[in-house]
Design a protein around this motif. Structure first.
Motif, PDB file in Angstrom:
ATOM      1  N   PRO A 249      14.798  47.474  40.847  1.00  0.00           N
ATOM      2  CA  PRO A 249      14.993  48.555  41.826  1.00  0.00           C
ATOM      3  C   PRO A 249      16.479  48.722  42.158  1.00  0.00           C
ATOM      4  N   ALA A 250      16.839  49.934  42.576  1.00  0.00           N
ATOM      5  CA  ALA A 250      18.250  50.245  42.813  1.00  0.00           C
ATOM      6  C   ALA A 250      18.814  49.507  44.021  1.00  0.00           C
ATOM      7  N   TRP A 261       4.564  45.042  42.764  1.00  0.00           N
ATOM      8  CA  TRP A 261       4.608  46.510  42.617  1.00  0.00           C
ATOM      9  C   TRP A 261       5.952  46.877  41.956  1.00  0.00           C
ATOM     10  N   ALA A 262       7.049  46.502  42.597  1.00  0.00           N
ATOM     11  CA  ALA A 262       8.366  46.822  42.025  1.00  0.00           C
ATOM     12  C   ALA A 262       8.639  45.916  40.831  1.00  0.00           C
ATOM     13  N   PRO A 263       9.110  46.473  39.712  1.00  0.00           N
ATOM     14  CA  PRO A 263       9.440  45.642  38.548  1.00  0.00           C
ATOM     15  C   PRO A 263      10.487  44.595  38.925  1.00  0.00           C
ATOM     16  N   ARG A 402      17.821  55.534  35.273  1.00  0.00           N
ATOM     17  CA  ARG A 402      16.850  54.537  35.733  1.00  0.00           C
ATOM     18  C   ARG A 402      15.505  55.182  36.060  1.00  0.00           C
ATOM     19  N   ARG A 403      15.542  56.377  36.591  1.00  0.00           N
ATOM     20  CA  ARG A 403      14.281  57.070  36.898  1.00  0.00           C
ATOM     21  C   ARG A 403      13.556  57.499  35.619  1.00  0.00           C
ATOM     22  N   ALA A 404      14.318  57.650  34.534  1.00  0.00           N
ATOM     23  CA  ALA A 404      13.737  58.220  33.307  1.00  0.00           C
ATOM     24  C   ALA A 404      13.174  57.154  32.356  1.00  0.00           C
TER      25      ALA A 404
ATOM     26  N   LEU B 317      14.296  54.376  44.497  1.00  0.00           N
ATOM     27  CA  LEU B 317      14.643  53.083  43.905  1.00  0.00           C
ATOM     28  C   LEU B 317      15.038  53.193  42.427  1.00  0.00           C
ATOM     29  N   GLY B 318      15.006  54.418  41.906  1.00  0.00           N
ATOM     30  CA  GLY B 318      15.365  54.595  40.501  1.00  0.00           C
ATOM     31  C   GLY B 318      14.388  53.909  39.564  1.00  0.00           C
TER      32      GLY B 318
END
Lengths: 515, 515
Positions: A249-250, A261-263, A402-404, B317-318
């Protein structure tokens, strides 16, 4: 010349030249008579500070060595490429010789942290102790032969790598004194910035390929075998390295609120690294071993004859096992290695935080063996990582990137170079092996390759000339650290072996060539 | 009482008490008439510094709160165990009530770094801006109602966690002013060292189990849902954590000379960690999920009705994905998580060295869910690691131990505690849900559990009483950071909901009990 006569000559039975053993004995006698003088002469060379960045002193070293070479009949030149330290180059032809040996050493030394040294690194002294307890100092102006051969000269570069320069000077002096001609053309090539990364070595070689023609390079650097037996090494691993960053996450997230949940970039990184090698150092990247040159029968035999060091090493290092499937270290290092040299993500122990970090990093050092090429290895690694589902970038990705992409990894490759391994059966090498073994009266340790990386590939690849490593210094010399030292017996041995090579190689070569 | 009459009463149609909506409207009117007074009273409470280690001020807080409770008819006591901050305990019985609500909040706050604050953390002010840009200050002595409900009170603990204390005071004041009796017995329990790890909480509870008897605990801490909708949370994950050290050679080794011979502890560590979970957060340790209590239909339904936050979160969070197989965060956190919160071995990037390090470390944070127990989870993890071929130690191994065992790992477990999750169908909980939803006129967000760990398990496990979390403060309150604040509308909402619970729960309870 018939074969039997050649053999007789090779063993010194026929002809005007004494046998290798006789040469050795005469050189030894010369040395025994001049021990104090040799040590004082070497102390002079060692007293000139030699960190590559110290331009003035580097020049003083180069001048000192050039003068010493000229005194011994060499024609000298300084070879430069750009602003780096010059190579001291010298030629000493031998009338009638048909072969040329090129001798490499380096006169610069590692930077020093004087606070760590028992004495000044450039005020050489003899001491009667070992490296861990240097013992008491023996003043150089009150020496009387015979000197205790276990005494050590303490100074920066005493072992790494002015020792072969001094040994060569003394070998030449001894042969001159006992009126034994060197039988081979000699070229010396003393580098002045090896410890600063040999930044201009390739350029200097490229600019002087004609000057640097010859039959065999002797690379005098590094220590003898840990068993104190003399060794030749025939190659060294190459190297490439990569810095990896895997993204999460950023911003850091609470691992309670967002964990599973978050990688988690650390989890992604360990999965990737674990997929790259098995638990016993075998690399799992498809095609990784395709270009690995198999060991020859001579190399396998040489490894089998290397004295056991594993038992002692494991004891010292507190190891109940090795990751080499039981193979000795000398065999293990003939294979590629994928080393994880660093991991970094979040925090551990007292600094641990309940957080999913924004990135996780690893540093890998890939040791290459012949005939792997760095660029091909890099491509294989990238292809493998891509197949593990990662999107590879070479710059820090922005938020849009990062979103992509689900799994993003940044790879930064260091420059790399190839491995080298000269064949033990190479006709240019056999005469030197014979000369040394005749001088010693015992077999050499023959190490197919060093595990560490030195750019030996430049000699075969760029100069088209085989190369072997011929170290003379003690393995416990504190190389690169404080209190660097040279054991006197190693210097004495080096002088005899060098004299043996200078006098014995040409005739062995002719034997080999005629066979 | 027949069922239809009970329903009529519950909805306020019959009997002397007004409907929940009427109660809300009366309380709202009271608040609107007293906004300035409420804010100034709250500022008084907030102006007493409240870091748990500041004993004198902690005591001043406790005294202030005790006095405020006594003014409102409570009998109070301070509960202590050892040297920690006291719990302010108070009782307000309601004649004829058969049920008791226990209300938890904490009056201590996080330590402050004043240099990060726009103003003094204990000089409360109103400001008209958001947390990132606090805007201009509005002097407390020149306020005129109506206040803009988007204004925020800035002070340490404005949200975490003095807000529910003030909301409860005001709710009681409002009910008193409009002459509406609270229909339930009330006990308050305001902790004074929550931000210092609740070191004496369990001991205080154990010593006061009789005093702390009741039907339901309301845990007023934390923020409302990110969508700004009111929420109840019914549980929280438990936690245990472990520091791991995997050992390599006893001294760092050159990774060229020894790479793929000497065991690389970083490689061993990544292999182990990779074997513990898959790429999508599923834990691969046998038996790990055996004790996980399945979600009830009510819990599944509640999760399905939680407003979507994933889309916005991923954007912020990207993230192109989550490791939860597409499940929303509210569902993901009902499962156990094995978080790698730290990795450390050797060096990376500019500090990278060509070395095999002597050890590699990881820090894991294991989030537990009902009915996992920390000691059983720890045993499962150790058993799994042992099956991966590791020899487990709990102290740094000496050289002899390292020589005797191939793969050695040191595990240091932190203390852990269990998760808790109160059933949404629990008869002690339904009356509160009904009371709140009637007050709001809209459904609550019902969160089966928080992902983070708070020791909610103490209430069911030690006090044998169900617990639900009832937060009132804004989610963007800068909790634990500088410029902590409370949005006025959140305080206003809290007052109404608390009044609704105080007046509505007892009759709902009686309805539920009769059904």
């Amino acid at each position: 010349m018939c074969l039997c006569a050649a053999i007789m000559m090779a063993y010194g039975v026929a002809g005007a030249q004494p046998s290798p053993q006789a040469v050795r004995d005469q050189v030894r006698q010369y040395r025994q008579q001049h021990e104090v003088e040799i040590v004082r002469a070497y102390a002079q060379l060692l007293s000139i500070p030699n960190v590559a960045s110290d331009t003035a002193n580097i020049r003083a070293n180069a001048d000192f060595i050039s003068t010493a070479l000229e005194k011994r009949g060499f024609k000298t030149r300084l070879l430069s490429a750009g602003a780096g330290s010059p190579v001291v180059y010298g030629e000493l032809p031998s009338p009638g010789a048909r072969h040329t040996i090129l001798w490499y050493a380096h006169y610069d030394g590692q930077p020093v942290d004087k606070s760590q040294w028992a004495l000044d690194p450039w005020l050489p002294v003899l001491r009667d102790g070992l490296t861990t307890d240097p013992g008491k100092t023996i003043a150089l102006d009150s020496l009387h032969a015979p000197l205790n051969p276990e005494w050590r000269i303490y100074a920066r570069a005493a072992s790494d790598d002015k020792a072969p320069i001094q040994a060569l000077f003394t070998a030449l002096d001894a042969l001159n004194a006992v009126k034994l001609p060197i039988g081979v053309n000699l070229k010396v090539f003393f580098e002045g910035e090896e410890e600063a990364g040999s930044r201009h070595l390739e350029a200097i070689m490229r600019q002087n390929t004609d000057l640097l023609k010859g039959d065999l390079w002797l690379l005098s650097d590094g220590p003898v075998h840990q068993s104190r037996r003399m060794q030749l090494y025939f190659g060294a691993r190459g190297e490439t390295d990569v810095e990896m960053t895997v993204y999460g996450p950023a911003r850091p997230l609470h691992d309670g609120h967002y964990g599973n949940w978050a990688p988690n970039p650390a989890a992604l990184l360990v999965d990737l690294l674990a997929s790259m090698r098995d638990g016993e150092s075998h690399i799992l990247i498809p095609g990784y071993y395709d270009d690995v040159r198999p060991l020859s029968p001579s190399e396998r035999q040489a490894i089998a004859q290397i004295p056991d060091v594993d038992t002692q090493l494991k004891q010292e290092l507190g190891l109940a096992w090795t990751e080499s499937k039981g193979q000795p270290v000398a065999m293990a290092i003939t294979q590629p290695a994928l080393n994880i040299r660093g991991l970094e993500a979040g925090h551990v122990e007292s600094k641990a935080q309940n957080a999913i970090s924004t990135e996780a990093k690893a540093s890998l050092d890939l040791r290459l063996v012949p005939d792997q090429k760095p660029d091909k290895v890099q491509a294989l690694v990238e292809e493998f990582i891509r197949r593990q589902g990662f999107y590879i970038v070479h710059q820090t990705p922005d938020l849009e990137t990062r979103r992509a992409h689900a799994k993003i990894i940044k790879l930064n490759w260091g420059s790399g170079y190839a491995a080298a391994r000269t064949s033990m059966d190479d006709p240019a090498v056999l005469p030197v092996i014979t000369a040394i073994e005749q001088t010693l009266g015992t077999p050499l340790v023959k190490m197919p390759m060093l595990g560490g990386s030195v750019p030996m590939y430049l000699f075969p690849d760029l100069l088209k000339t085989p190369v072997v490593g011929l170290p003379i210094v003690n393995h416990d010399n504190n190389q690169h650290a404080a209190n660097e030292n040279l054991r006197l017996q190693n210097l004495w041995d080096g002088i005899e072996i060098f004299a043996g090579i200078l006098t014995g190689t040409e005739k062995n070569w002719n034997v080999t060539a005629k066979k």
